[in-house]
Motif scaffolding. Sequence first.
Motif, PDB file in Angstrom:
ATOM      1  N   TYR A  87       0.829  -1.210   0.000  1.00  0.00           N
ATOM      2  CA  TYR A  87       0.000   0.000   0.000  1.00  0.00           C
ATOM      3  C   TYR A  87       0.860   1.255   0.000  1.00  0.00           C
ATOM      4  O   TYR A  87       0.641   2.192  -0.760  1.00  0.00           O
ATOM      5  CB  TYR A  87      -0.930  -0.014   1.221  1.00  0.00           C
ATOM      6  N   ARG A  88       1.870   1.296   0.877  1.00  0.00           N
ATOM      7  CA  ARG A  88       2.682   2.513   1.019  1.00  0.00           C
ATOM      8  C   ARG A  88       3.433   2.822  -0.268  1.00  0.00           C
ATOM      9  O   ARG A  88       3.537   3.976  -0.681  1.00  0.00           O
ATOM     10  CB  ARG A  88       3.647   2.341   2.190  1.00  0.00           C
ATOM     11  N   PHE A  91       0.948   4.325  -2.713  1.00  0.00           N
ATOM     12  CA  PHE A  91       0.564   5.683  -2.342  1.00  0.00           C
ATOM     13  C   PHE A  91       1.689   6.671  -2.647  1.00  0.00           C
ATOM     14  O   PHE A  91       1.455   7.772  -3.156  1.00  0.00           O
ATOM     15  CB  PHE A  91       0.192   5.755  -0.859  1.00  0.00           C
ATOM     16  N   TRP A  94       1.840   7.372  -6.345  1.00  0.00           N
ATOM     17  CA  TRP A  94       0.687   8.196  -6.735  1.00  0.00           C
ATOM     18  C   TRP A  94       0.891   9.654  -6.315  1.00  0.00           C
ATOM     19  O   TRP A  94       0.610  10.574  -7.098  1.00  0.00           O
ATOM     20  CB  TRP A  94      -0.577   7.628  -6.075  1.00  0.00           C
ATOM     21  N   TYR A 116      -7.765   1.323  -5.526  1.00  0.00           N
ATOM     22  CA  TYR A 116      -7.726   2.398  -4.531  1.00  0.00           C
ATOM     23  C   TYR A 116      -8.199   3.712  -5.141  1.00  0.00           C
ATOM     24  O   TYR A 116      -7.944   3.998  -6.321  1.00  0.00           O
ATOM     25  CB  TYR A 116      -6.301   2.609  -4.001  1.00  0.00           C
ATOM     26  N   PHE A 118      -7.403   7.128  -3.665  1.00  0.00           N
ATOM     27  CA  PHE A 118      -6.720   7.836  -2.590  1.00  0.00           C
ATOM     28  C   PHE A 118      -7.296   9.226  -2.344  1.00  0.00           C
ATOM     29  O   PHE A 118      -7.064   9.816  -1.289  1.00  0.00           O
ATOM     30  CB  PHE A 118      -5.229   7.948  -2.894  1.00  0.00           C
ATOM     31  N   MET A 122      -8.222   6.472   1.939  1.00  0.00           N
ATOM     32  CA  MET A 122      -6.819   6.092   1.966  1.00  0.00           C
ATOM     33  C   MET A 122      -6.554   4.792   2.706  1.00  0.00           C
ATOM     34  O   MET A 122      -5.553   4.130   2.466  1.00  0.00           O
ATOM     35  CB  MET A 122      -5.997   7.215   2.611  1.00  0.00           C
ATOM     36  N   VAL A 311      -6.435  12.994   2.116  1.00  0.00           N
ATOM     37  CA  VAL A 311      -5.307  13.279   1.233  1.00  0.00           C
ATOM     38  C   VAL A 311      -4.741  14.664   1.520  1.00  0.00           C
ATOM     39  O   VAL A 311      -3.532  14.897   1.400  1.00  0.00           O
ATOM     40  CB  VAL A 311      -5.726  13.133  -0.249  1.00  0.00           C
TER      41      VAL A 311
END
Length: 963
Positions: A87-88, A91, A94, A116, A118, A122, A311
Motif C-alpha cells: 500500500y505505502r 501511495f 501516486w 484504490y 486515494f 486512503m 489526502v
Amino acid sequence: MTQKQEHLDQFVQWCAAHIRGDEKGEAQIFLDRLFRAFGQPGVKEVGAVFEERVKKEGKGTSFADLVWKPVVLVEMKKRGEDLSRHYRQAFDYWARLVPGRPRWVVLCNFDEFWVYDFETQMDSPVDKVTLAELPARYGPLAFLFPDDEEPVFGNHQETVTRDAADKLVELFRALIGRKVPRDLAQRFTLQSLMALFAEDIGLLERYFFAHLLDDCHTPAQAYDLIGQLFVEMNTPGITAGGRFKGVPYFNGGLFAHPARIELTAAEIELLRDAARFDWSKVRPEIFGAIFEHSMDAEERRAHGAHYTSPVDIMKVVGPTIVEPWREQIERTKTLKGLEQLLARIESFRVLDPACGSGNFLYIAYREMKRLEASIYERMGEFKSVDAAQRPFGFVTARNFYGIDINPFAVELAKVTMMLAHKLAIDELHISENALPLDNLDANFHTGDALIAPDNSRTPWPSADVIIGNPPFLGAKLLKPKLGVDYVKRLRRAYPEVPGMADFCVYWFRRAAELLPTCTARDPLTGHAGLVGTQNIRNNASRVGGLDVICATGTVVEAVDNQPWSGEANVHVSVANWVHTQDAALLPASRRLWFKVAPTAGKAKRKKRGGGRADKEFELDMREVAHINAALSDKVDVGSALQLACNANPQIAFQGITPGHAAFVLTEQQRIYFSGSEACLIAPYLVGDEVLGDEPNRRYLLDFGQRNILEARAFPRAFEHARNEVLPAREKAADEGRDEEGNMRSHHRRFLERWWQLSWGRADMLAALAPLSRYLVCSRVTKRPIFSFVDASIRPGDALQVFALEDDFSFGVLQSAPHYQWFHAKCSNMKSDPRYTSESVFDTFPWPQSPTRAQVNAVAEAGRAVRAVRATALQSIHGGLRALYRTLDLPGRNPLKEAHAALDAAVLAAYGFSAKKDLLTQLLALNAAVAERLASGQSVCGPGVPPTYLAGPMLVSADAFGRP
C-alpha cells in the motif's frame, strides 16, 4: 454473456494458459492483454507508460509498472504476494505523479486486483476483484473501457460514512429539538456511536446493540436498556451474567457518565436505521461530519470549523512525521539502532492545537503505527529476532494531544483516537489488547488555545511535532465574529502579531515559539506542519507568522495555494518546517507544490470521487533549493521597504464603493435627474467594462461631502436616496447589532450619512481633478492590464486607480518589471492575485536616472501596445481579457511582440540587465531608493522624471470613454 464479458472471459482463459505470475517477466504482457480485453487498442496505443520514472524521497528513482495519466497507476507484484504490504509504495508513487496524477490506483498480483481511490479513501481499497470474477464483476475496473464507463465499487466507504453520519446527526438534532440538554444529547450520541462501531469491529458481540434496540419498544425501555449498556461498558471487568452478559469494560473516559434518555419511537427507529449500516466500513471522518453538522451554521463560521479530507491531511502528516521517521528507519543498519527507534517512538508526542474532531491526529496515529510496524519488519532482518512475535504497543493514543475551544469537538477527538487503536490492530494484524480503550482525558483539553482565562498565553502541552488546521478567519472578520473584547485581549497577549494578520497566524506564531529545536541527537523532533489561509504568505500575516518561522527554521515542503477540501470555500497554503537551519539535518532539496489547470480529461474523472466541481484542481511539484516566507522559491522581496516618494502624495487608490445599488443609475434614471441636479451625476465604470466587451452605460449619483441640508437642496435626488437607501441602511444597522444590542460602529457611520456613498474616495477625486485622464487596472487579476480612462468618469471599487496620465507611466506599469513585482508582492483573493497599493505600488521602485531618449522610448512603446490592442479589439470578441489570453498561446503574436519591445525599453530606462534576475535588481533598487530618501537625497518617484521638462508631450489622447 455480453460482448464485454466475452472479451474478459477470453482474457481469463489466456492467463490460465500462459501466465505463471512472474512480476518481472510477465507484468507488461499481462497488462497489455488486460487493456485489450477492456476494449483498448493496447497499453502503448492509449498513451500509457511502462516503467514510469518516479523520483524517490531524497535521491534516486523508482519505476512504476504502468502509468496512464490521468486515469490509473498499476503496480504489479508476483503471484501469491500479500498486496496489503505494498500500500505505502503505491501511495508514494501516486503522490509524486504530478501533474496529471492518476485518478485510480491498482495493486495486482496476477490473481487479485485491489482498486484504490486515494482522493477519498486512503485506508483501504474501494474494492477487490479476483481475476476469475472479472467477467462477471468488472465494475471496479470499468474506468479502463474506452467509453469512460463509470466504475462501480463495493467498498466505497465515503458514501457509507455520510449516510451513517446523517442518521446520527438526525438523532442528535431530534434530541436538541425537544429540549434534551445539549451536553446529555452529545454524550448519548457519542456513546451510541461507540456501541455501533463496537458490534461491527469485534469489541461487542455481533448484533448485540442491534438486538438491544429491537427490545426497546417504549421510552422507558430505551432509558433502561441502552442506559444500562453504557453503565456496563463503564464497569471494569466483563459482565458475568444477565441481559448484558459478556459486555467488556471499555473505559472510564467516554463512558464515565453513562447517558440515559427516554427516546421517542421515532428516535429509537433512527438508531435502528443506523445499526443497519456496516460500521466496520465507516471511516473515522464520520466524527468530523457529525461535529460540523451538529453545530449551527453561525457557530461553524465563527470558529472556522471545516472538514478536511485525508489526502489533504497527508500534506501535513507526511512531511512532518512520516518522512523524517522513514528516513531514520531506512538508514539504521543495526538491531540496537532499531531498538532505540522503538524506544523513541514510544515517547514521541504529537500536538494538534486546533484539533477539532481529531482527524489530523487520527491519521498521524495510523501512520505512526505503520512506522512502528516497519521498524519490526526491519528488525526481522536479523536472525536473533522473531518478527512474528510482535508485542507492539509502543505507539498508543496517549502519544497524541489536542486542544479545541469546542467541548463536543474534544469529545469527538477522544472517540476518534480510541477507535484508531482497534482499527490499527485489525489493519496490521498485531497482538495488542483492544480493550479497555485509552482514557484520553489528560491528553485532550477544552479551551482557547491562544488566550488563558487570566489573559496570558495559553500553555500548550510539550510535543515533538505540531500539526493541524487552525481556524480560517480573515482579519476584518475578527471583531464581527469573535467580538471586540476578545480581539482586544488577543492583541494584548500577542502584540508582536500585526493587527491585520489572519486569525490562523496566531497558531503559526505560537507553534514557532514552542516547537523544540531539531538536533543531531534527536533529528525527529522540532518538525511542524500547519494549514493556513493563502494569505499567510503576504503582508501582515506573513510578518506575524512565516517571517518568524523562517528566521530560525526552514520550510522544507509547502503548498503555495490550493482550494481546500470540504465545505470551506477558501484557498489555503500549507507550510511544513523544521526548527533548525543546520543543513546537515535538512533534506537536500525542498518540495514546493503549486496549483495548475487540470489535465485534459482529469476534471471529468475527478467528479467520480464525489468532489465539488468548483474545487477541481491539480497540484504540480518541483524540487527547489529553498522556500522563502512567501512560500516561493523566487527571490524573496518580503524585505522591500515602502517608499515615501510613492505614497506622498498618494497616487494609487481603490475606486468608489457606492454601498447601495440605488446610487448606480441607468441611462433612463439619469435623465430623470436633469437641470440643476445633473451636477450630482457622473458616468460610472466597473472592472468588467474595462476588460470585457462593449460596456453598459452606468451613472453614479453622488452628493459628495454635502451635509443633509445641502443635499436636501436637490429634491429629486434626495427623495430617491431617502426612499431607496435609507430603509436599507436602517435595516442593516438594526440587524447588525452586537450581542449587547449596540449598533456596530460602521453601521452607525453609514446611517449618520445615509445619503452619501459608502466610500466616495474624496481624496482620489481630488488627485484626479487636475488630470485629463487616469490609469486603471482590475484589483483582482492574474495579469494586470492597464488602461487610460477619461477624467470625467468615476471608477468603481473593483478598479485600482492611479493618478497618472502620461504614456511613460503606462509603459512602466504595463511592463515585465512591474508585472513580476506585482506577483511577488500581491495578496490573494482565493486563487486570484489582488493588487494592494501598500505592498505592491508603494514598494515598487521607478527608474531613477532615465535619459530623455529612454523616457520617450518607453512612452512610444506603451503607445504601440495600446495601438495593437485597439486594432485587435475591432475583430476579437471578449474584450481585453480575451485578447490577453492569446499571449499564453504559441506562435507569433503582434501583442506579444509589442510587449517585448516595451519590456526592452523599460529595462533600458532602469539600466537593468535582461540576463540577471529581475526581482533581484528591483529589490536592490528599492533598498537604494529607501536609503537615499532616508538621507534626504532626491529620488525619482512615480510618473515622468522631474528632469524631463516637456511632460505634456507624453500625454496622448486615447482614453476609455472617449470617441
